[in-house]
Design an enzyme around this catalytic site. Structure first.
Site, PDB file in Angstrom:
ATOM      1  N   LEU A 130      39.333  35.247  31.872  1.00 34.95           N
ATOM      2  CA  LEU A 130      39.960  36.599  32.608  1.00 34.95           C
ATOM      3  C   LEU A 130      41.639  36.321  32.344  1.00 34.95           C
ATOM      4  CD1 LEU A 130      37.777  36.969  35.819  1.00 34.95           C
ATOM      5  CD2 LEU A 130      37.430  38.135  33.707  1.00 34.95           C
ATOM      6  N   ASP A 131      42.197  37.553  32.178  1.00 33.46           N
ATOM      7  CA  ASP A 131      43.626  37.478  32.571  1.00 33.46           C
ATOM      8  C   ASP A 131      44.186  37.066  33.894  1.00 33.46           C
ATOM      9  OD1 ASP A 131      43.829  38.611  29.823  1.00 33.46           O
ATOM     10  OD2 ASP A 131      44.200  40.795  30.564  1.00 33.46           O
ATOM     11  N   LYS A 132      45.308  36.250  34.042  1.00 33.35           N
ATOM     12  CA  LYS A 132      45.625  35.913  35.135  1.00 33.35           C
ATOM     13  C   LYS A 132      45.757  37.058  36.115  1.00 33.35           C
ATOM     14  CE  LYS A 132      49.771  33.564  36.886  1.00 33.35           C
ATOM     15  NZ  LYS A 132      51.144  33.294  36.817  1.00 33.35           N
TER      16      LYS A 132
END
Length: 312
Positions: A130-132
């Site tokens: 997942l993106d940060k």
């Protein structure tokens, strides 16, 4: 010349992330330069930055000069809210602002912190990422057999995908009711500073990757729309770029969003300062039992609170 054999810690990682973790102190731009030049070899062949490494692969790295710096402190142990766990896998609810792994200027992420919190775990690897800036359901494997089986589900062709991931995304404006499928190819590239970016391209583009996003209106507000977004392909930044391409960038998106709107929301009464993208539902086939499992993570309190202000 450095020759390395990929172990369980590196298996499944992208080549660029593997090298960035390995070559501490080497500028990111230089790491990408040696990959593009073909100086980095995987099993004696050229490899791209997004090449996935497998257990036992041999990686040959040319001599590089690293900057002198203090030894990085180990990742602090941290557990995350567990949504599901058994002997094969664990699914956690990742908060926004926490990277899933170290690299790209980040010392550590979820995987490093969990490994420190669970020193008895013999195997713990990310199944996906997942993106940060994105919160929500993140799946990790506790056995190599589970990792392989779950990643096989992820790699199936768009129409055959077994793993289903649905996100909650808030966008400004009124999303068109008829716009339910975004089937627009994406191309991943690096900026001059070595930062990863994604853009939409025409289907005939030589590096185009077909990307399919399904969109359903969940709730309408006066100036915003809450969407249920399901991805049929798992491209980098796919939802963010597809929604921006449709003219409705995600609220709070620092890379593809409406920066003036983001700033006004952060300074406004609600002080909403994050990207409104949350991995809300996850469906997959259990790697050992074959049972279909469906999980859900409620919206984080800050997102719920912001929606309350919009409804007022």
């Amino acid at each position: 010349m450095l020759r390395l054999t990929v172990d369980e810690g590196g298996a499944g990682q992208r080549l660029d992330n593997f090298l960035l973790r390995l070559l501490k102190g080497v500028p990111k731009t230089h790491v990408y330069r040696v990959i593009r030049s073909g100086e980095v070899r995987v099993n004696k062949g050229r490899a791209a930055a997004d090449t996935r490494l497998a257990l036992g692969d041999e990686v040959r790295v040319p001599p590089v000069r690293t900057a002198q710096r203090d030894e990085a402190a180990p990742a602090p142990p941290r557990e995350f809210p567990v949504v599901y766990e058994d002997e094969y896998l664990v699914v956690v609810d990742k908060p926004a602002g926490v990277a899933v792994h170290g690299g790209s200027g980040v010392s550590f992420g979820v995987i490093e912190q969990l490994r420190r919190a669970r020193p008895q775990a013999k195997f713990l690897e990310l199944v996906h990422r997942l993106d940060k800036e994105t919160s929500g359901l993140l799946m990790l494997a506790k056995k190599r057999s589970a990792l392989t089986a779950l990643q096989d589900q992820l790699r199936q062709r768009p129409g055959e995908k077994v793993i289903g991931k649905t996100y909650a995304a808030l966008v400004p404006g009124s999303w068109p009711e008829k716009l339910k499928v975004i089937d627009v190819p994406l191309h991943k590239f690096l900026t001059g500073e070595g930062e990863r970016r994604v853009r939409t391209v025409e289907p005939g583009h030589e590096e185009a990757k077909r990307s399919i996003t399904l969109v359903k209106v969940a709730r309408r507000f006066r100036d915003f729309t809450l969407l249920d977004v399901t991805i049929k392909t798992g491209r980098t930044h796919q939802i963010r770029v597809h929604l921006a391409h449709a003219g409705h960038a995600i609220v709070g998106d620092p890379k593809y969003g409406d920066f003036a709107l983001n700033k006004s929301l952060a300074r406004g009464p609600a002080k909403f300062e994050r990207m409104f993208l949350h991995a809300q539902r996850l469906r997959f086939v259990h790697p050992a039992t074959g049972a279909e499992i469906g999980l859900e993570a409620p919206l984080p309190p800050e997102c719920e609170a912001f929606l309350t202000t919009l409804a007022a």
